[in-house]
Design a protein around this motif. Structure first.
Motif, PDB file in Angstrom:
ATOM      1  N   GLY A  31       0.954  -1.078   0.089  1.00 12.30           N
ATOM      2  CA  GLY A  31       0.125  -0.239   0.165  1.00 12.30           C
ATOM      3  C   GLY A  31       0.694   1.682  -0.463  1.00 12.30           C
ATOM      4  O   GLY A  31       0.250   2.076  -1.029  1.00 12.30           O
ATOM      5  N   LEU A  32       2.095   1.310   0.286  1.00 11.15           N
ATOM      6  CA  LEU A  32       2.584   2.203   0.205  1.00 11.15           C
ATOM      7  C   LEU A  32       2.903   2.906  -1.083  1.00 11.15           C
ATOM      8  O   LEU A  32       2.918   4.280  -1.014  1.00 11.15           O
ATOM      9  CB  LEU A  32       4.486   2.018   0.829  1.00 11.15           C
ATOM     10  N   VAL A  35      -0.174   5.034  -1.533  1.00 12.08           N
ATOM     11  CA  VAL A  35      -0.518   5.832  -1.191  1.00 12.08           C
ATOM     12  C   VAL A  35       0.814   7.166  -2.061  1.00 12.08           C
ATOM     13  O   VAL A  35       0.664   8.567  -2.085  1.00 12.08           O
ATOM     14  CB  VAL A  35       0.503   5.970   0.624  1.00 12.08           C
ATOM     15  N   HIS A 178       3.813   3.738   8.354  1.00 14.15           N
ATOM     16  CA  HIS A 178       2.411   2.906   7.368  1.00 14.15           C
ATOM     17  C   HIS A 178       2.487   1.743   7.589  1.00 14.15           C
ATOM     18  O   HIS A 178       1.873   1.060   7.639  1.00 14.15           O
ATOM     19  CB  HIS A 178       3.333   2.457   5.547  1.00 14.15           C
ATOM     20  N   ASN A 179       4.162   0.924   9.011  1.00 13.27           N
ATOM     21  CA  ASN A 179       3.336  -0.358   9.228  1.00 13.27           C
ATOM     22  C   ASN A 179       5.270  -0.515  10.385  1.00 13.27           C
ATOM     23  O   ASN A 179       6.213  -0.321   9.751  1.00 13.27           O
ATOM     24  CB  ASN A 179       4.296  -1.775   7.925  1.00 13.27           C
ATOM     25  N   VAL A 229      -1.706   6.156   9.571  1.00 14.76           N
ATOM     26  CA  VAL A 229      -2.559   6.477   8.488  1.00 14.76           C
ATOM     27  C   VAL A 229      -3.989   5.836   8.388  1.00 14.76           C
ATOM     28  O   VAL A 229      -4.329   5.897   7.759  1.00 14.76           O
ATOM     29  CB  VAL A 229      -1.915   5.106   7.277  1.00 14.76           C
ATOM     30  N   ASN A 263      -5.681   6.533   5.039  1.00 13.31           N
ATOM     31  CA  ASN A 263      -5.169   7.056   4.323  1.00 13.31           C
ATOM     32  C   ASN A 263      -6.643   7.161   2.887  1.00 13.31           C
ATOM     33  O   ASN A 263      -7.925   6.543   2.928  1.00 13.31           O
ATOM     34  CB  ASN A 263      -4.849   5.984   3.321  1.00 13.31           C
ATOM     35  N   ARG A 317       0.616  -9.335   0.684  1.00 14.67           N
ATOM     36  CA  ARG A 317       1.485 -10.254   0.742  1.00 14.67           C
ATOM     37  C   ARG A 317       1.240 -11.417   1.857  1.00 14.67           C
ATOM     38  O   ARG A 317       0.390 -10.718   2.756  1.00 14.67           O
ATOM     39  CB  ARG A 317       1.765  -9.071   1.577  1.00 14.67           C
ATOM     40  N   LYS A 322      -1.023 -10.529   8.442  1.00 14.08           N
ATOM     41  CA  LYS A 322      -2.015 -10.099   8.025  1.00 14.08           C
ATOM     42  C   LYS A 322      -3.080 -11.484   8.215  1.00 14.08           C
ATOM     43  O   LYS A 322      -4.629 -11.403   8.091  1.00 14.08           O
ATOM     44  CB  LYS A 322      -1.791 -10.988   6.523  1.00 14.08           C
ATOM     45  N   GLU A 394      -2.913  -4.157  11.282  1.00 15.25           N
ATOM     46  CA  GLU A 394      -3.089  -3.448  10.199  1.00 15.25           C
ATOM     47  C   GLU A 394      -2.946  -1.988   9.742  1.00 15.25           C
ATOM     48  O   GLU A 394      -4.451  -0.888  10.737  1.00 15.25           O
ATOM     49  CB  GLU A 394      -4.998  -3.979   9.195  1.00 15.25           C
ATOM     50  N   ALA A 395      -2.671  -1.134   9.633  1.00 14.10           N
ATOM     51  CA  ALA A 395      -2.464   0.023  10.429  1.00 14.10           C
ATOM     52  C   ALA A 395      -3.126   0.549   9.159  1.00 14.10           C
ATOM     53  O   ALA A 395      -4.314   2.134   9.829  1.00 14.10           O
ATOM     54  CB  ALA A 395      -0.904   0.353   9.091  1.00 14.10           C
ATOM     55  N   CYS A 396      -3.388   0.723   7.967  1.00  9.48           N
ATOM     56  CA  CYS A 396      -4.910   1.397   7.658  1.00  9.48           C
ATOM     57  C   CYS A 396      -5.191  -0.079   7.075  1.00  9.48           C
ATOM     58  O   CYS A 396      -6.809  -0.161   6.692  1.00  9.48           O
ATOM     59  CB  CYS A 396      -4.549   2.248   6.351  1.00  9.48           C
ATOM     60  N   GLY A 397      -4.897  -0.843   5.334  1.00  8.91           N
ATOM     61  CA  GLY A 397      -5.535  -1.861   4.664  1.00  8.91           C
ATOM     62  C   GLY A 397      -6.225  -1.155   3.599  1.00  8.91           C
ATOM     63  O   GLY A 397      -7.086   0.168   4.208  1.00  8.91           O
ATOM     64  N   LEU A 398      -5.733  -0.807   1.977  1.00  8.95           N
ATOM     65  CA  LEU A 398      -6.566  -0.375   1.450  1.00  8.95           C
ATOM     66  C   LEU A 398      -7.551  -1.341   0.158  1.00  8.95           C
ATOM     67  O   LEU A 398      -8.438  -0.831   0.064  1.00  8.95           O
ATOM     68  CB  LEU A 398      -5.256  -0.355   0.465  1.00  8.95           C
TER      69      LEU A 398
HETATM   70  C1  GLC Z   1       1.434  -1.212   4.971  1.00  7.96           C
HETATM   71  C2  GLC Z   1       0.550  -0.966   5.502  1.00  7.96           C
HETATM   72  C3  GLC Z   1      -1.292  -0.606   5.264  1.00  7.96           C
HETATM   73  C4  GLC Z   1      -1.495   0.203   5.068  1.00  7.96           C
HETATM   74  C5  GLC Z   1      -0.116   1.327   4.286  1.00  7.96           C
HETATM   75  C6  GLC Z   1      -0.180   2.368   3.073  1.00  7.96           C
HETATM   76  O1  GLC Z   1       1.665  -1.609   4.323  1.00  7.96           O
HETATM   77  O2  GLC Z   1       0.423  -2.609   6.889  1.00  7.96           O
HETATM   78  O3  GLC Z   1      -2.079  -1.255   6.540  1.00  7.96           O
HETATM   79  O4  GLC Z   1      -2.570   0.366   4.146  1.00  7.96           O
HETATM   80  O5  GLC Z   1       1.129   0.472   5.237  1.00  7.96           O
HETATM   81  O6  GLC Z   1       0.014   3.203   4.460  1.00  7.96           O
END
Ligand code: GLC
Ligand code: ADP
Length: 490
Positions: A31-32, A35, A178-179, A229, A263, A317, A322, A394-398
């Motif tokens: 996800g980085l 973003v 992000h993680n 995030v 995010n 991943r 996860k 999960e920081a955000c998860g997309l």
């Molecule tokens: C990280 C996190 C994910 C997040 C992503 C983008 O890889 O694992 O949860 O959505 O960064 O910020």
């Protein structure tokens, strides 16, 4: 290339250097990358001037690079006393954003981003990130940015450099986590390559953590602002040594509290109304095309269309965080239920083996696509009925947010950004299903609940409509970042 020096005048637009080791569509592991593609563009929509700086990996197909790409700078940086490494900066405009690619034969001309072809981290990753940051620092010295926005541990030393080395008109720094599961922990001798000296390395010191270096810790302590995030992940990081991997105390000690900014989604890329990677377009008002995508996904996965079955998608991943270990004890039970699975991902061998075995044992029920496949990920979002993300954290998860827009109902564990984006279905309102305890039984209950609603077609239709009507566009989040930047300029 020369930029105006920073000014506090409101007429000068904010000049931001966004530092990242992944940037879609050029390089992506997770996800980085999404973003790093979408946030800079959203910031330019609010009047900022954004330059993204990122490595030019060997895996990037030169044909995919903009024609306008040209070399704008070159030089060398030193890593320790004896290593002098050269770099080139190639610049191009991509939409409203400028991208600076850092070219280096030694460090980036490889096919992997973080790992080799066998899935092992490159032995010299620490050195690669130090090099990348030294190049960024060299560019910061030559140009003038108001804000340096760094992401995760790979660029977290930059705030340390800017607070400890002489830099004229240093930009303010924002660090986004992000993680936190990855922190840049290496054997202490790596400090010799940084040129930062040993002053910050002592038990409990800014760069020390359990006898190793910790670059993220250094970044957290030295950045002008630290964000993450999602609001829930921010609270969890502050409260839990498990979720923060031991950095909760450091985060709690910040003068400006850690801020969680959710995010967004780039709906140019992820919309069933216009997605070029799916066979049939559809929308909240007319979902007919979803069935065509479902049929295409079944065919692509080699699965029969079993009547009354729900098709569950996974795109991930395959790493510990996860949560896929929760599925292991549920195998027998899940395979007697009216469910089919199409799973896309690669990572740890134990998960790849698990899904490969499932696909072999239950060929009518499970398809496993090993690897990374952007086009297939869109087809799964468009064609599946449900999407599973049972993350430990999960920081955000997309993908759950993409799933909402494609009417692919998310089943998620209630943690971090998953908790902030999926509301539990209550018979009329809600957008998905969730479970709280990290246990196979709790996951099974959520899947059972989803199946029950799936059988009730009018209820499922309302649920899909609710999900597809959610709006997680980037603008609101980009505004929150702009507020931080502007506060820092006061
Ligand atoms: C990280 C996190 C994910 C997040 C992503 C983008 O890889 O694992 O949860 O959505 O960064 O910020
Ligand atoms: P993380 O960054 O922790 O991996 P996110 O949910 O934030 O998790 O982002 C994952 C991103 O990577 C999504 O855009 C997802 O579609 C993509 N992705 C993950 N695995 C694959 C894969 N095997 N093939 C294609 N895309 C993938």
């Amino acid at each position: 290339m020369p930029r105006k020096p920073p000014s506090k005048s409101p007429e000068t637009s904010l000049q931001i250097l966004f530092c990242t080791t992944e940037s879609a569509p050029f390089s992506k592991v997770g996800g980085l990358a999404d973003v790093s593609q979408a946030l800079p563009a959203a910031l330019t929509g609010l009047g900022a001037e954004v330059t993204v700086i990122t490595p030019l990996y060997g895996s990037i197909n030169r044909r995919d690079l903009p024609d306008s790409l040209k070399i704008i700078a070159q030089g060398t940086v030193s890593l320790g006393e004896y290593r002098e490494r050269s770099f080139k900066i190639l610049s191009a405009a991509v939409g409203s954003v400028t991208i600076w690619f850092v070219e280096s034969a030694e460090y980036f001309a490889r096919s992997g981003i973080y790992e080799d072809e066998h899935g092992f981290p490159f032995w010299d990753n620490g050195e690669r990130y130090i090099f990348f940051q030294k190049v960024i620092l060299a560019m910061v010295r030559r140009t003038h940015f108001h804000i340096l926005h760094v992401n995760d541990h790979h660029t977290a030393l930059l705030p340390v450099y800017l607070k400890t080395e002489a830099v004229k008109n240093p930009p303010k720094t924002v660090l986004t986590i992000h993680n936190i599961g990855y922190q840049g922990r290496y054997s202490p001798d790596i400090l010799n390559l940084t040129g930062l000296g040993w002053a910050a390395f002592y038990p409990g010191g800014p760069l020390e953590f359990h006898g190793q270096t910790n670059f993220l810790k250094g970044g957290i302590i030295h950045a002008d602002r630290v964000t993450t995030v999602s609001p829930s992940y921010a609270s969890e990081l502050l409260a839990s040594p498990e979720i923060s991997f031991g950095l909760d105390g450091v985060l709690r000690s910040l003068k400006m509290p850690l801020q969680g900014i959710l995010n967004g989604v780039d709906y140019q890329v992820w919309s069933p109304e216009q997605d070029p990677l799916i066979p049939a377009h559809f929308s909240a008002e007319n979902t007919a095309g979803k069935q065509t995508n479902r049929a295409a996904l079944l065919a692509r996965s080699g699965l029969p269309d079993l009547p009354g079955h729900a098709l569950v998608g996974i795109i991930s991943r395959l790493v510990d965080s996860k949560g896929f270990e929760l599925l292991i004890p549920l195998e027998e039970e899940l395979m007697t239920m009216p469910l089919q699975w199409t799973i896309l991902g690669s990572g740890e061998t134990r998960f790849e083996d698990l899904f490969r075995q499932w696909a072999e044992r239950y060929p009518e029920k499970v398809a496993y696509h090993q690897g990374y496949d952007a086009a297939l990920s869109h087809l799964i979002e468009a064609g599946a009925d449900m999407f599973l993300m049972p993350s430990k954290y999960e920081a955000c998860g997309l993908n759950q947010i993409y799933s909402l827009r494609y009417g692919t109902i998310p089943i998620v564990r209630q943690t971090g950004g998953l908790a902030d984006t999926v509301q539990a279905w209550n018979g009329a309102c809600g957008t998905g299903f969730n479970f709280q305890f990290y246990s196979p039984f709790a996951l099974l209950q959520a899947i059972n609940q989803a199946l029950q609603v799936f059988r009730d077609k009018p209820a499922w239709h309302t649920l899909m409509h609710n999900a597809m009507s959610q709006d997680f566009s980037w603008e609101r989040s980009a505004r929150a970042y702009m507020e931080i930047y502007q506060e820092l300029m006061k």
